[in-house]
Design a protein around this motif. Sequence first.
Motif, PDB file in Angstrom:
ATOM      1  N   THR A 305       0.813  -1.215   0.000  1.00 51.60           N
ATOM      2  CA  THR A 305       0.000   0.000   0.000  1.00 51.60           C
ATOM      3  C   THR A 305       0.847   1.266   0.000  1.00 51.60           C
ATOM      4  OG1 THR A 305      -0.098   0.161   2.418  1.00 51.60           O
ATOM      5  CG2 THR A 305      -1.785  -1.207   1.313  1.00 51.60           C
ATOM      6  N   GLY A 306       2.102   1.161   0.495  1.00 53.66           N
ATOM      7  CA  GLY A 306       2.927   2.352   0.660  1.00 53.66           C
ATOM      8  C   GLY A 306       2.645   3.091   1.953  1.00 53.66           C
ATOM      9  N   ASP A 307       1.640   2.661   2.715  1.00 59.43           N
ATOM     10  CA  ASP A 307       1.297   3.297   3.991  1.00 59.43           C
ATOM     11  C   ASP A 307       2.151   2.718   5.118  1.00 59.43           C
ATOM     12  OD1 ASP A 307      -0.709   4.856   2.824  1.00 59.43           O
ATOM     13  OD2 ASP A 307      -2.191   3.260   3.066  1.00 59.43           O
ATOM     14  N   MET A 308       2.610   3.575   6.015  1.00 58.41           N
ATOM     15  CA  MET A 308       3.447   3.163   7.136  1.00 58.41           C
ATOM     16  C   MET A 308       2.643   3.210   8.433  1.00 58.41           C
ATOM     17  SD  MET A 308       6.267   2.556   5.538  1.00 58.41           S
ATOM     18  CE  MET A 308       7.530   2.443   6.820  1.00 58.41           C
ATOM     19  N   ALA A 309       2.597   2.070   9.124  1.00 58.67           N
ATOM     20  CA  ALA A 309       1.809   1.972  10.350  1.00 58.67           C
ATOM     21  C   ALA A 309       2.305   0.780  11.158  1.00 58.67           C
ATOM     22  CB  ALA A 309       0.322   1.819  10.036  1.00 58.67           C
ATOM     23  N   SER A 310       1.683   0.551  12.310  1.00 52.37           N
ATOM     24  CA  SER A 310       1.999  -0.612  13.141  1.00 52.37           C
ATOM     25  C   SER A 310       0.687  -1.270  13.558  1.00 52.37           C
ATOM     26  CB  SER A 310       2.794  -0.192  14.387  1.00 52.37           C
ATOM     27  OG  SER A 310       2.054   0.740  15.172  1.00 52.37           O
ATOM     28  N   ILE A 311       0.775  -2.518  14.059  1.00 47.99           N
ATOM     29  CA  ILE A 311      -0.429  -3.174  14.561  1.00 47.99           C
ATOM     30  C   ILE A 311      -0.293  -3.438  16.051  1.00 47.99           C
ATOM     31  CG2 ILE A 311      -0.987  -4.209  12.341  1.00 47.99           C
ATOM     32  CD1 ILE A 311      -0.044  -6.881  13.424  1.00 47.99           C
ATOM     33  N   HIS A 312      -1.445  -3.466  16.717  1.00 49.65           N
ATOM     34  CA  HIS A 312      -1.506  -3.671  18.163  1.00 49.65           C
ATOM     35  C   HIS A 312      -2.472  -4.816  18.430  1.00 49.65           C
ATOM     36  CE1 HIS A 312       0.663   0.130  19.078  1.00 49.65           C
ATOM     37  NE2 HIS A 312       0.191   0.448  17.884  1.00 49.65           N
ATOM     38  N   THR A 313      -1.996  -5.811  19.150  1.00 50.46           N
ATOM     39  CA  THR A 313      -2.760  -7.061  19.284  1.00 50.46           C
ATOM     40  C   THR A 313      -3.421  -7.260  20.643  1.00 50.46           C
ATOM     41  OG1 THR A 313      -0.711  -8.205  19.899  1.00 50.46           O
ATOM     42  CG2 THR A 313      -1.343  -8.250  17.571  1.00 50.46           C
ATOM     43  N   GLU A 314      -3.173  -6.363  21.613  1.00 52.06           N
ATOM     44  CA  GLU A 314      -3.857  -6.533  22.888  1.00 52.06           C
ATOM     45  C   GLU A 314      -5.355  -6.279  22.708  1.00 52.06           C
ATOM     46  OE1 GLU A 314      -2.325  -2.262  22.706  1.00 52.06           O
ATOM     47  OE2 GLU A 314      -1.599  -4.272  22.184  1.00 52.06           O
ATOM     48  N   PRO A 315      -6.215  -7.026  23.422  1.00 51.50           N
ATOM     49  CA  PRO A 315      -7.662  -6.854  23.249  1.00 51.50           C
ATOM     50  C   PRO A 315      -8.091  -5.421  23.541  1.00 51.50           C
ATOM     51  CG  PRO A 315      -7.186  -8.844  24.511  1.00 51.50           C
ATOM     52  CD  PRO A 315      -5.891  -8.098  24.387  1.00 51.50           C
ATOM     53  N   CYS A 316      -9.107  -4.979  22.808  1.00 52.61           N
ATOM     54  CA  CYS A 316      -9.647  -3.628  23.003  1.00 52.61           C
ATOM     55  C   CYS A 316     -10.727  -3.662  24.089  1.00 52.61           C
ATOM     56  CB  CYS A 316     -10.230  -3.123  21.686  1.00 52.61           C
ATOM     57  SG  CYS A 316     -10.895  -1.449  21.759  1.00 52.61           S
ATOM     58  N   LYS A 317     -10.943  -2.532  24.732  1.00 50.84           N
ATOM     59  CA  LYS A 317     -11.972  -2.434  25.768  1.00 50.84           C
ATOM     60  C   LYS A 317     -13.365  -2.704  25.212  1.00 50.84           C
ATOM     61  CE  LYS A 317      -9.476   1.013  28.529  1.00 50.84           C
ATOM     62  NZ  LYS A 317      -9.514   2.418  29.026  1.00 50.84           N
ATOM     63  N   CYS A 318     -13.526  -2.568  23.881  1.00 48.37           N
ATOM     64  CA  CYS A 318     -14.842  -2.798  23.287  1.00 48.37           C
ATOM     65  C   CYS A 318     -15.172  -4.284  23.195  1.00 48.37           C
ATOM     66  CB  CYS A 318     -14.928  -2.152  21.906  1.00 48.37           C
ATOM     67  SG  CYS A 318     -13.928  -2.972  20.635  1.00 48.37           S
ATOM     68  N   GLY A 319     -14.191  -5.153  23.473  1.00 49.14           N
ATOM     69  CA  GLY A 319     -14.415  -6.593  23.453  1.00 49.14           C
ATOM     70  C   GLY A 319     -13.865  -7.289  22.220  1.00 49.14           C
ATOM     71  N   ARG A 320     -13.454  -6.517  21.213  1.00 55.28           N
ATOM     72  CA  ARG A 320     -12.887  -7.134  20.016  1.00 55.28           C
ATOM     73  C   ARG A 320     -11.466  -7.609  20.295  1.00 55.28           C
ATOM     74  NH1 ARG A 320     -16.204  -3.082  18.389  1.00 55.28           N
ATOM     75  NH2 ARG A 320     -17.652  -3.567  16.665  1.00 55.28           N
ATOM     76  N   HIS A 321     -11.129  -8.780  19.765  1.00 60.87           N
ATOM     77  CA  HIS A 321      -9.784  -9.332  19.907  1.00 60.87           C
ATOM     78  C   HIS A 321      -8.970  -9.201  18.628  1.00 60.87           C
ATOM     79  CE1 HIS A 321     -10.775 -12.112  23.587  1.00 60.87           C
ATOM     80  NE2 HIS A 321     -11.091 -10.839  23.778  1.00 60.87           N
ATOM     81  N   SER A 322      -9.625  -8.888  17.511  1.00 63.00           N
ATOM     82  CA  SER A 322      -8.882  -8.671  16.268  1.00 63.00           C
ATOM     83  C   SER A 322      -7.940  -7.490  16.468  1.00 63.00           C
ATOM     84  CB  SER A 322      -9.849  -8.406  15.109  1.00 63.00           C
ATOM     85  OG  SER A 322     -10.709  -7.315  15.405  1.00 63.00           O
ATOM     86  N   PHE A 323      -6.799  -7.512  15.761  1.00 62.90           N
ATOM     87  CA  PHE A 323      -5.809  -6.473  16.009  1.00 62.90           C
ATOM     88  C   PHE A 323      -6.322  -5.106  15.553  1.00 62.90           C
ATOM     89  CE2 PHE A 323      -4.479  -7.688  11.629  1.00 62.90           C
ATOM     90  CZ  PHE A 323      -4.448  -6.439  11.038  1.00 62.90           C
ATOM     91  N   ARG A 324      -5.603  -4.074  15.974  1.00 61.15           N
ATOM     92  CA  ARG A 324      -5.909  -2.696  15.567  1.00 61.15           C
ATOM     93  C   ARG A 324      -4.693  -2.125  14.856  1.00 61.15           C
ATOM     94  NH1 ARG A 324      -5.416  -0.757  20.173  1.00 61.15           N
ATOM     95  NH2 ARG A 324      -5.027  -2.785  21.111  1.00 61.15           N
ATOM     96  N   ILE A 325      -4.950  -1.318  13.853  1.00 59.19           N
ATOM     97  CA  ILE A 325      -3.864  -0.684  13.116  1.00 59.19           C
ATOM     98  C   ILE A 325      -3.713   0.751  13.598  1.00 59.19           C
ATOM     99  CG2 ILE A 325      -5.201   0.227  11.156  1.00 59.19           C
ATOM    100  CD1 ILE A 325      -2.872  -1.034   9.388  1.00 59.19           C
ATOM    101  N   SER A 326      -2.476   1.174  13.776  1.00 57.73           N
ATOM    102  CA  SER A 326      -2.209   2.501  14.319  1.00 57.73           C
ATOM    103  C   SER A 326      -2.579   3.590  13.314  1.00 57.73           C
ATOM    104  CB  SER A 326      -0.724   2.624  14.661  1.00 57.73           C
ATOM    105  OG  SER A 326       0.053   2.754  13.475  1.00 57.73           O
ATOM    106  N   PRO A 327      -2.688   4.839  13.785  1.00 62.21           N
ATOM    107  CA  PRO A 327      -2.771   5.948  12.821  1.00 62.21           C
ATOM    108  C   PRO A 327      -1.563   5.897  11.892  1.00 62.21           C
ATOM    109  CG  PRO A 327      -3.231   6.724  15.049  1.00 62.21           C
ATOM    110  CD  PRO A 327      -2.750   5.312  15.185  1.00 62.21           C
ATOM    111  N   LEU A 328      -1.756   6.284  10.653  1.00 59.45           N
ATOM    112  CA  LEU A 328      -0.656   6.219   9.695  1.00 59.45           C
ATOM    113  C   LEU A 328       0.456   7.183  10.082  1.00 59.45           C
ATOM    114  CD1 LEU A 328      -2.349   5.970   6.182  1.00 59.45           C
ATOM    115  CD2 LEU A 328      -1.698   4.154   7.769  1.00 59.45           C
ATOM    116  N   VAL A 329       1.686   6.696   9.989  1.00 58.25           N
ATOM    117  CA  VAL A 329       2.854   7.552  10.189  1.00 58.25           C
ATOM    118  C   VAL A 329       3.076   8.401   8.948  1.00 58.25           C
ATOM    119  CG1 VAL A 329       5.345   7.561  10.600  1.00 58.25           C
ATOM    120  CG2 VAL A 329       3.885   5.896  11.780  1.00 58.25           C
ATOM    121  N   GLY A 330       2.772   7.850   7.783  1.00 61.65           N
ATOM    122  CA  GLY A 330       2.933   8.558   6.520  1.00 61.65           C
ATOM    123  C   GLY A 330       2.988   7.571   5.374  1.00 61.65           C
TER     124      GLY A 330
END
Length: 435
Positions: A305-330
Amino acid sequence: METKMRYPEIEFQPLDVIKKYQEERLVETINYLNEKSPYYKRLFTDNHIDISKITTIESLQSIPFTEKNDLQKYNDDFLCVPKEKIVDYITTSGTTGEPVVFACSEKDLKRLAYNEKISFMCAGLKPGNILQLMTTMDKRFMAGLAYFLGIRDLGASIIRVGNGIPELQWDTIQRMKPDTIMCVPSFILRLIQYAEEHNIDYKNSSVKRIIGIGEGLRDQEFNLNLLGSKIKEKWDIDLYATYSSTEMSTTFPECEYGCGGHHHPELIIVEIIGDDDKPVKDGEVGEVVITTLGVESMPLLRFRTGDMASIHTEPCKCGRHSFRISPLVGRKNNMIKLKGTTLYPPAIFDILDNTDFVENYVVYVDYNSAGTDEVTVKVGLKYTPNFDPVKELKDRFRARIRVACEVEISSAEEIQKINFPATSRKPVKFIDKRK
């Protein structure tokens, strides 16, 4: 695909269950590409890839990446269905080159609707909500159509106003009382400015939620960035950011806790790749590489994609366990090396968006006579301050990003024409002359 479920159950499953589910879908996708895609069938053959061995996400690493120039050069070879099955033609926004044509079948449009439906649900929308859409549905744009289809599938209401024209936006808000607006976040500041200049009581309007597209609202620690903070200080309503692209045909939406864009495992596989083209550790920044699931017409395998980001795998407070992608760095291709400091355009935007006397701006990067990066910021002023605006901006750059860009003052009208050319669907705030 079941579209009537309240929430996708897979997003709430443990990570190992999600991984197993995705690998089952991956096998289906690989077999489909080998049968239907001229491009990928050739890629498997030319690279002597035994597709029977592509059964895990780790085994994807044996497959070459798909680049944007592959899509440009071999566009028709990515098509997996007869042209008579195509319902809608769209293009990418072309921010890093010539636009790429994408085709959608009826099944693809239903998948888009499902994607946006569950993304809107993640942001708290439900039947009865009214969303005012401040993005275009024409100009070969996928997103506007996707949002419309998603709201329709959800059972909520939508007002298709399109982008720009603050006067029309406020007239619509006052007449139809939407509770949610969806737009590029920096446009909110123009809406607020218009409201203040015309004595509109925006703080007590019907709008309670903003869903932002195309620009970040949070930093890498998930706190509101300067743009998000400026909006929140002026207008204390709920802010949600999203991340998506035409090539993904998938959205990563924030939930109410605002700690990254949630992954829809049934729609997309994501790898985060470092400079060595190998996966980085969770939490480390790398390039987002995607493999679409369930796309019929033009599925993509290991697309950079050319997008730079990271993923976070700890569960979210909303109850979802799927990972979350960070705001784009650029954007990887937009990385700047200024006087030894590595940075991306959003870091510069953030400073300018939080400067009261700046009306608008455009950032240029080019090579100087020594062959290194040189950054010039052209700024239109909202008012003339009683101090040197060039010196003030340079001081702010040094304080925030450790290096100062060159600053030129231009008329706000001139910058406006650069920001909003007739052929663009997004504001143009960065121009890379190195390419």
